[in-house]
Write a protein that holds these residues in place. Structure first.
Motif, PDB file in Angstrom:
ATOM      1  N   SER A 101      38.091 -21.699-102.286  1.00 60.81           N
ATOM      2  CA  SER A 101      37.438 -22.626-103.208  1.00 60.81           C
ATOM      3  C   SER A 101      38.255 -22.753-104.483  1.00 60.81           C
ATOM      4  N   ILE A 102      38.100 -23.892-105.126  1.00 64.00           N
ATOM      5  CA  ILE A 102      38.771 -24.158-106.402  1.00 64.00           C
ATOM      6  C   ILE A 102      37.704 -24.394-107.462  1.00 64.00           C
ATOM      7  N   PHE A 103      37.785 -23.618-108.536  1.00 61.29           N
ATOM      8  CA  PHE A 103      36.883 -23.792-109.673  1.00 61.29           C
ATOM      9  C   PHE A 103      37.660 -24.325-110.868  1.00 61.29           C
ATOM     10  N   ASP A 104      37.081 -25.323-111.525  1.00 61.64           N
ATOM     11  CA  ASP A 104      37.567 -25.803-112.808  1.00 61.64           C
ATOM     12  C   ASP A 104      36.548 -25.348-113.844  1.00 61.64           C
ATOM     13  N   GLY A 105      36.837 -24.228-114.504  1.00 64.84           N
ATOM     14  CA  GLY A 105      35.820 -23.599-115.331  1.00 64.84           C
ATOM     15  C   GLY A 105      34.714 -23.067-114.431  1.00 64.84           C
ATOM     16  N   GLU A 106      33.470 -23.471-114.678  1.00 69.69           N
ATOM     17  CA  GLU A 106      32.354 -23.064-113.831  1.00 69.69           C
ATOM     18  C   GLU A 106      32.030 -24.100-112.762  1.00 69.69           C
ATOM     19  N   THR A 107      32.791 -25.180-112.723  1.00 71.94           N
ATOM     20  CA  THR A 107      32.528 -26.262-111.773  1.00 71.94           C
ATOM     21  C   THR A 107      33.286 -26.025-110.480  1.00 71.94           C
ATOM     22  N   LEU A 108      32.564 -26.009-109.369  1.00 66.27           N
ATOM     23  CA  LEU A 108      33.180 -25.876-108.049  1.00 66.27           C
ATOM     24  C   LEU A 108      33.744 -27.233-107.644  1.00 66.27           C
ATOM     25  N   ARG A 109      35.073 -27.352-107.648  1.00 60.86           N
ATOM     26  CA  ARG A 109      35.719 -28.626-107.336  1.00 60.86           C
ATOM     27  C   ARG A 109      35.790 -28.891-105.838  1.00 60.86           C
ATOM     28  N   ALA A 110      36.090 -27.848-105.064  1.00 59.54           N
ATOM     29  CA  ALA A 110      36.251 -28.047-103.623  1.00 59.54           C
ATOM     30  C   ALA A 110      36.192 -26.694-102.920  1.00 59.54           C
ATOM     31  N   LYS A 111      35.834 -26.736-101.630  1.00 58.97           N
ATOM     32  CA  LYS A 111      35.873 -25.515-100.826  1.00 58.97           C
ATOM     33  C   LYS A 111      36.198 -25.893 -99.379  1.00 58.97           C
ATOM     34  N   TRP A 112      36.891 -24.966 -98.719  1.00 58.65           N
ATOM     35  CA  TRP A 112      37.308 -25.175 -97.341  1.00 58.65           C
ATOM     36  C   TRP A 112      37.119 -23.877 -96.563  1.00 58.65           C
ATOM     37  N   GLN A 168      47.576 -28.854 -97.812  1.00 58.83           N
ATOM     38  CA  GLN A 168      47.307 -30.204 -97.306  1.00 58.83           C
ATOM     39  C   GLN A 168      45.876 -30.631 -97.609  1.00 58.83           C
ATOM     40  N   LEU A 169      44.940 -29.712 -97.468  1.00 62.19           N
ATOM     41  CA  LEU A 169      43.546 -30.043 -97.788  1.00 62.19           C
ATOM     42  C   LEU A 169      43.362 -30.292 -99.278  1.00 62.19           C
ATOM     43  N   MET A 170      44.103 -29.574-100.101  1.00 64.97           N
ATOM     44  CA  MET A 170      44.004 -29.774-101.541  1.00 64.97           C
ATOM     45  C   MET A 170      44.398 -31.186-101.943  1.00 64.97           C
ATOM     46  N   THR A 171      45.400 -31.725-101.273  1.00 66.67           N
ATOM     47  CA  THR A 171      45.850 -33.082-101.632  1.00 66.67           C
ATOM     48  C   THR A 171      44.749 -34.114-101.388  1.00 66.67           C
ATOM     49  N   LEU A 172      43.886 -33.853-100.403  1.00 62.84           N
ATOM     50  CA  LEU A 172      42.787 -34.785-100.130  1.00 62.84           C
ATOM     51  C   LEU A 172      41.767 -34.805-101.257  1.00 62.84           C
ATOM     52  N   GLU A 173      41.754 -33.747-102.066  1.00 63.29           N
ATOM     53  CA  GLU A 173      40.844 -33.668-103.217  1.00 63.29           C
ATOM     54  C   GLU A 173      41.580 -33.921-104.527  1.00 63.29           C
TER      55      GLU A 173
END
Length: 257
Positions: free
Chosen positions: A15-26, A45-50
């Motif tokens: 998962s990627i968090f921007d501060g406390e916001t969950l931006r994406a998870k796989w 590759q999945l990150m580029t889709l987000e």
């Protein structure tokens, strides 16, 4: 941004968090032989889709219950994201809670992370049920301390064991059957697996509350949490991102320190 990795026996969640916001998870299936390079090809590759780039990640944290995967996950963070990860269980990583167990070092990293997030969001005392590779019931005290728990086989593994042990029984999907009394083999199996686990949940929650001696909230997480929560009133909330948010909270507390 923060890369938070929850590596379990069945799945690894990135998962990627921007501060406390969950931006994406796989989610990927767990494989202790999968290398950092293989993870990187799939994840980037999945990150580029987000609309995310590896350079966006500056920090990382890992909760891992598969020792053989530790090296590859750490190498992924360091080699492809240039981020030395915090690892749950390392002495320098402070969870901010007491672990009141006979052998604290034996408690799964994910269960401790769940305790941190559950207490932060719901207070205590409470029971956190995780429908993962095992079905776990974790007890979190009023002060957020991890006070023990119960470990039961998962519904998936019980179903698979039934299929493997009995020559004439098929594999069945875990879902709520129309009736408790099955009129054929498959409906009967579905009822036993589904309603049997509802009975397990309600029975264990009742016994835990009785032994604890205080009112306790009950929350659930994990893949089957919504399916079972709809059948019983003892589960008061379903929180599918509990572990990931716990990792984010622990990282923030340690980074601030």
């Amino acid at each position: 941004m923060l890369l938070a990795v929850d590596a379990g026996n069945t799945n690894v969640v990135f998962s990627i968090f921007d501060g406390e916001t969950l931006r994406a998870k796989w989610r990927a299936s767990s494989d202790s032989k999968r290398t950092a390079d293989e993870y990187a090809v799939w994840l980037t590759q999945l990150m580029t889709l987000e609309d995310l780039r590896p350079a966006d990640v500056t920090e990382a944290i890992i909760a891992n219950v598969v020792p053989a995967a530790a090296y590859h996950l750490t190498a992924l963070c360091e080699s492809f994201f240039q981020a030395k990860p915090m690892v749950i269980g390392d002495p320098q990583v402070d969870l901010g809670i007491q672990v009141r167990m006979d052998r604290p070092e034996n408690v799964g990293a994910d269960r401790l992370v769940n305790a941190v997030a559950a207490h932060h969001s719901y207070g205590g005392p409470l029971i956190a049920i995780d429908f993962g590779t095992a079905t776990t019931f974790d007890i979190i005290g009023p002060d957020g301390a991890y006070e023990g728990g119960v470990i039961a086989p998962s519904a998936q593994h019980s179903s698979e064991a039934l299929y493997r042990a009995a020559a004439q029984l098929p594999r069945v999907k875990i879902e709520r059957p129309e009736h408790v009394i099955g009129k054929d083999t498959v409906p009967g199996m579905k009822s036993g697996i589904y309603w049997g686990y509802v009975g397990l949940i309600e029975g264990l929650v009742a016994r835990i509350r009785e032994e604890y001696g205080q009112p306790m909230k009950v929350i659930a997480t994990g893949g089957l949490a919504p399916i079972y929560a709809e059948a019983t009133s003892v589960i008061e909330a379903v929180d599918q991102d509990l572990t990931l948010r716990g990792l984010c909270l622990i990282h923030a507390a340690n980074a601030g320190a």
